[in-house]
Design a protein around this motif. Structure first.
Motif, PDB file in Angstrom:
ATOM      1  N   VAL A  23       3.789 -23.974  13.780  1.00  0.00           N
ATOM      2  CA  VAL A  23       4.688 -22.997  13.540  1.00  0.00           C
ATOM      3  C   VAL A  23       4.364 -23.178  11.708  1.00  0.00           C
ATOM      4  O   VAL A  23       4.347 -21.430  11.280  1.00  0.00           O
ATOM      5  CB  VAL A  23       5.817 -22.703  13.943  1.00  0.00           C
ATOM      6  N   ALA A  24       4.181 -24.061  11.196  1.00  0.00           N
ATOM      7  CA  ALA A  24       4.188 -23.858   9.880  1.00  0.00           C
ATOM      8  C   ALA A  24       2.768 -23.321   9.534  1.00  0.00           C
ATOM      9  O   ALA A  24       2.471 -23.646   8.304  1.00  0.00           O
ATOM     10  CB  ALA A  24       4.075 -25.109   9.302  1.00  0.00           C
ATOM     11  N   THR A  25       1.728 -22.964  10.646  1.00  0.00           N
ATOM     12  CA  THR A  25       0.091 -23.161  10.586  1.00  0.00           C
ATOM     13  C   THR A  25       0.487 -21.553  10.272  1.00  0.00           C
ATOM     14  O   THR A  25      -0.759 -20.967  10.439  1.00  0.00           O
ATOM     15  CB  THR A  25      -0.718 -24.224  10.810  1.00  0.00           C
ATOM     16  N   LEU A  26       1.580 -20.978  10.785  1.00  0.00           N
ATOM     17  CA  LEU A  26       0.569 -19.288  11.110  1.00  0.00           C
ATOM     18  C   LEU A  26       1.730 -18.693  10.627  1.00  0.00           C
ATOM     19  O   LEU A  26       2.907 -18.614   9.778  1.00  0.00           O
ATOM     20  CB  LEU A  26       1.480 -18.938  12.830  1.00  0.00           C
ATOM     21  N   ALA A  27       1.231 -17.660  10.398  1.00  0.00           N
ATOM     22  CA  ALA A  27       2.008 -16.129   9.674  1.00  0.00           C
ATOM     23  C   ALA A  27       3.297 -15.329  10.207  1.00  0.00           C
ATOM     24  O   ALA A  27       2.823 -15.904  12.221  1.00  0.00           O
ATOM     25  CB  ALA A  27       1.012 -15.106   9.079  1.00  0.00           C
TER      26      ALA A  27
END
Length: 128
Positions: A23-27
């Motif tokens: 999730v931390a990699t997703l806008a």
């Protein structure tokens, strides 16, 4: 951080099953474009929808769905990865395909993901 580094973090999170890191990699408004004509096809918008989408792959495959990144290359905000994905499902031929995933990165987050399967018809049959 370069676009290819962001996608590398995404791939590492998928491989480790670390959904918080994923999730931390997703806008916040990420769009996952799932091709084909099956129950999972269509656009999935937002991190929660992407997680639910990946969770559905796991549920439908009895936890056997796996995705492996083989190589990656970048051009500005775009990153293309070659992948292998596998899964098993009762009543269907095993899924074992290669494909290309294309990511558009904005800043340090993935904004869009497009998937291209080596045999979309076989994938559609598998997912139903």
């Amino acid at each position: 951080m370069s676009a290819i580094d962001v996608v590398g973090q995404y791939g590492a999170a998928i491989a480790a099953g670390d959904m918080d890191a994923l999730v931390a990699t997703l806008a916040d408004d990420v769009v996952w474009h799932q091709p084909g004509a099956n129950q999972r096809s269509g656009d999935h918008v937002g991190p929660d929808a992407v997680l639910a989408h990946l969770g559905a792959f796991m549920e439908l495959s009895g936890g056997t769905f796996a995705l492996e990144t083989e190589s990656a290359t970048e051009s500005g905000q775009l990153v293309a990865t070659t992948v292998r994905f596998t899964a098993r499902r009762e009543g269907a031929a095993d899924l074992d395909q290669h494909g290309v995933d294309v990511f558009r990165v904005e800043g340090d987050r993935i904004a869009e993901i497009w998937l291209i399967s080596e045999d979309q018809d076989a994938e559609d049959l598998f997912w139903g």
